[in-house]
Motif scaffolding. Sequence first.
Motif, PDB file in Angstrom:
ATOM      1  N   HIS A  81      79.285 123.159 -11.356  1.00  0.00           N
ATOM      2  CA  HIS A  81      78.864 123.014 -12.764  1.00  0.00           C
ATOM      3  C   HIS A  81      79.071 124.393 -13.397  1.00  0.00           C
ATOM      4  O   HIS A  81      78.119 125.001 -13.880  1.00  0.00           O
ATOM      5  N   ARG A  88      68.614 131.013 -15.602  1.00  0.00           N
ATOM      6  CA  ARG A  88      67.342 130.444 -15.144  1.00  0.00           C
ATOM      7  C   ARG A  88      66.717 131.321 -14.075  1.00  0.00           C
ATOM      8  O   ARG A  88      66.022 130.841 -13.186  1.00  0.00           O
ATOM      9  N   TYR A 101      61.235 122.534  -7.816  1.00  0.00           N
ATOM     10  CA  TYR A 101      62.258 122.167  -8.808  1.00  0.00           C
ATOM     11  C   TYR A 101      61.723 121.036  -9.690  1.00  0.00           C
ATOM     12  O   TYR A 101      61.871 121.071 -10.914  1.00  0.00           O
ATOM     13  N   TYR A 151      75.650 119.428 -19.292  1.00  0.00           N
ATOM     14  CA  TYR A 151      74.556 120.198 -19.877  1.00  0.00           C
ATOM     15  C   TYR A 151      74.556 120.062 -21.406  1.00  0.00           C
ATOM     16  O   TYR A 151      73.830 120.775 -22.080  1.00  0.00           O
ATOM     17  N   HIS A 218      73.967 113.134 -16.491  1.00  0.00           N
ATOM     18  CA  HIS A 218      73.399 114.143 -15.581  1.00  0.00           C
ATOM     19  C   HIS A 218      71.872 114.098 -15.696  1.00  0.00           C
ATOM     20  O   HIS A 218      71.163 114.323 -14.728  1.00  0.00           O
ATOM     21  N   PHE A 255      74.574 111.140 -11.956  1.00  0.00           N
ATOM     22  CA  PHE A 255      73.469 111.555 -11.077  1.00  0.00           C
ATOM     23  C   PHE A 255      72.612 110.317 -10.834  1.00  0.00           C
ATOM     24  O   PHE A 255      71.713 109.999 -11.615  1.00  0.00           O
ATOM     25  N   HIS A 283      76.641 111.760  -7.651  1.00  0.00           N
ATOM     26  CA  HIS A 283      75.593 112.575  -7.017  1.00  0.00           C
ATOM     27  C   HIS A 283      74.665 111.571  -6.337  1.00  0.00           C
ATOM     28  O   HIS A 283      73.974 110.816  -7.024  1.00  0.00           O
ATOM     29  N   GLU A 286      70.233 112.564  -3.053  1.00  0.00           N
ATOM     30  CA  GLU A 286      69.701 113.940  -3.033  1.00  0.00           C
ATOM     31  C   GLU A 286      68.172 113.938  -2.989  1.00  0.00           C
ATOM     32  O   GLU A 286      67.558 114.687  -2.240  1.00  0.00           O
ATOM     33  N   HIS A 306      76.154 115.490  -2.198  1.00  0.00           N
ATOM     34  CA  HIS A 306      74.772 115.843  -1.853  1.00  0.00           C
ATOM     35  C   HIS A 306      74.390 115.214  -0.513  1.00  0.00           C
ATOM     36  O   HIS A 306      74.452 115.863   0.510  1.00  0.00           O
ATOM     37  N   ASP A 357      78.486 123.551  -5.403  1.00  0.00           N
ATOM     38  CA  ASP A 357      77.564 123.012  -6.411  1.00  0.00           C
ATOM     39  C   ASP A 357      77.196 124.103  -7.425  1.00  0.00           C
ATOM     40  O   ASP A 357      76.151 124.015  -8.073  1.00  0.00           O
ATOM     41  N   ASN A 359      75.814 126.174  -9.936  1.00  0.00           N
ATOM     42  CA  ASN A 359      75.128 125.840 -11.186  1.00  0.00           C
ATOM     43  C   ASN A 359      73.937 126.782 -11.329  1.00  0.00           C
ATOM     44  O   ASN A 359      73.515 127.409 -10.357  1.00  0.00           O
ATOM     45  N   SER A 362      70.197 124.944  -9.133  1.00  0.00           N
ATOM     46  CA  SER A 362      69.919 124.594  -7.738  1.00  0.00           C
ATOM     47  C   SER A 362      70.840 125.269  -6.727  1.00  0.00           C
ATOM     48  O   SER A 362      70.616 125.126  -5.517  1.00  0.00           O
TER      49      SER A 362
HETATM   50  O1  NIG Z   1      74.065 119.150  -8.494  1.00  0.00           O
HETATM   51  N1  NIG Z   1      71.738 117.244  -8.798  1.00  0.00           N
HETATM   52  C1  NIG Z   1      71.913 117.390  -9.993  1.00  0.00           C
HETATM   53  N2  NIG Z   1      72.390 118.398 -10.679  1.00  0.00           N
HETATM   54  C2  NIG Z   1      72.654 119.688 -10.238  1.00  0.00           C
HETATM   55  C3  NIG Z   1      71.578 120.616 -10.617  1.00  0.00           C
HETATM   56  C4  NIG Z   1      71.809 121.111 -11.958  1.00  0.00           C
HETATM   57  C5  NIG Z   1      70.796 122.072 -12.486  1.00  0.00           C
HETATM   58  O2  NIG Z   1      69.686 122.229 -11.967  1.00  0.00           O
HETATM   59  O3  NIG Z   1      71.154 122.692 -13.482  1.00  0.00           O
HETATM   60  C6  NIG Z   1      72.994 119.656  -8.785  1.00  0.00           C
HETATM   61  O4  NIG Z   1      72.256 120.121  -7.933  1.00  0.00           O
END
Ligand code: NIG
Length: 445
Positions: A81, A88, A101, A151, A218, A255, A283, A286, A306, A357, A359, A362
């Motif tokens: 991503h 963050r 989280y 996003y 998402h 997701f 996704h 997870e 995931h 992943d 981003n 995470s």
């Molecule tokens: O792949 N699982 C969902 N979405 C992202 C996390 C994205 C984020 O926290 O910004 C992922 O882990």
Amino acid sequence: MKTLLTNIASLVTVRANGAPYITGEAMRDIDEILQGAILFGDTIEWVGTAEEAKHLDLADADLIDCSGKTVMPGFVDSHTHMVFAGSRAHEFARRVAGATYAEIAAEGGGILTTMKAVRQATEDELAANAQRLLQSALRHGTTTVEIKSGYGLDTETELKMLKIGTRCQVLGTHAQSPVPSTLSPVPSTSSPVPSTLSPVPSTSYLVPHVVRTFLGAHAVPPEWKRDPEGYVNIVINEMLPRVAEEGLAEFCDVFTDAGFFTVEQSTRILNKAKELGLKLKVHADEIALIGASQMAAELGCISADHLEHSTIEEVRILRDAGVVCTLLPGTAYTLRLPYPDARMMISEGAIVALATDCNPGSSYSESMPTIMSIACMNMRMSIEEAITASTINGAAALGISHLCGSLEVGKRADVVLYDTPSYKDIVYHYGVNQVRAGWVGGIRY
Ligand code: NIG
Ligand code: FE
């Protein structure tokens, strides 16, 4: 212009002999050639030993002595991503101290923190951020990157994100053509270039090859919180047709998980995407087992990603349907979640890939060697399995293993040179960057 790398101490080809991926015990056979050599232009022309290379006609080739060094295929990071804005770090610090989280997400943070920043960011800000991450990925050995939207969570911002992906894709495909003026050159690296390598041009715009994925589903944005179905309808009836019409993505992802999108909603979205000619990803598994893997198999997704909670049942279904299992160890590491069961997946013969992943929430890393180290230490993958999962099987997760993912004649010259005498050092000597140089489609960086 051709390049011959010769006297390579450890040349790893990950030869697949035309197969689109490698599974089971064969994942350990990465075809290491000691004292190897490789000849390429924009595609690979010849691979063999340094001894055999002496008989090649090398009239116009740039010869590079790689004594004591390792050469491998560029990594294919099939799940990121990388287009986002803001930081963050404050949420991360809270998680380090024990907040979860889910708690942060429930307070309106998490994905929504990044959504707000992305909605406010200009295209140039987003492009500069994405380019910085892509160039960093390249410097860590990645030559192909998938990037997702997700996003924006409204039509205009989702399209804005995919347009950034497209700008980056143009850079990755036409590395030497004129580039948008808002994109800055790669900062020169601090390590000295060895005398056997010609200097890197000071203004290189090179980024990895880019594959784009639409991830409008998402999260449900706050304005649709009371009507998630309404948001799903916007994704299906408004976003997807524009993504397809404007040619902004190769894949559609959803997701599908507890608290995000149901299997029923995801199926509607993915079916529409398929109808519009997009390839599918999901996704899955997870947070909880809600049937996402089963859905991925039924709909013919190229990958399910995931899989932290997947059991042997999900894995057999994915294997039998030929769906790539993309594992993202950086997420389990960062969120202190259980790791996916890679050993079970490999012994069941599933197609296992690794990705960052990358981003802001995470898993904030664009380094595939770091991900491979986590996979080896915490998921008990062997070094060779981690390499196979990060190259040819990553390419399979993007449906492009005929183009990249191994060093074989006819494939793109996506080649990376490491300052170390064995491929094992890439995992063993962790947390440092050992890339000395690389080529994307034969263009040097
Ligand atoms: O792949 N699982 C969902 N979405 C992202 C996390 C994205 C984020 O926290 O910004 C992922 O882990
Ligand atoms: Fe993700």
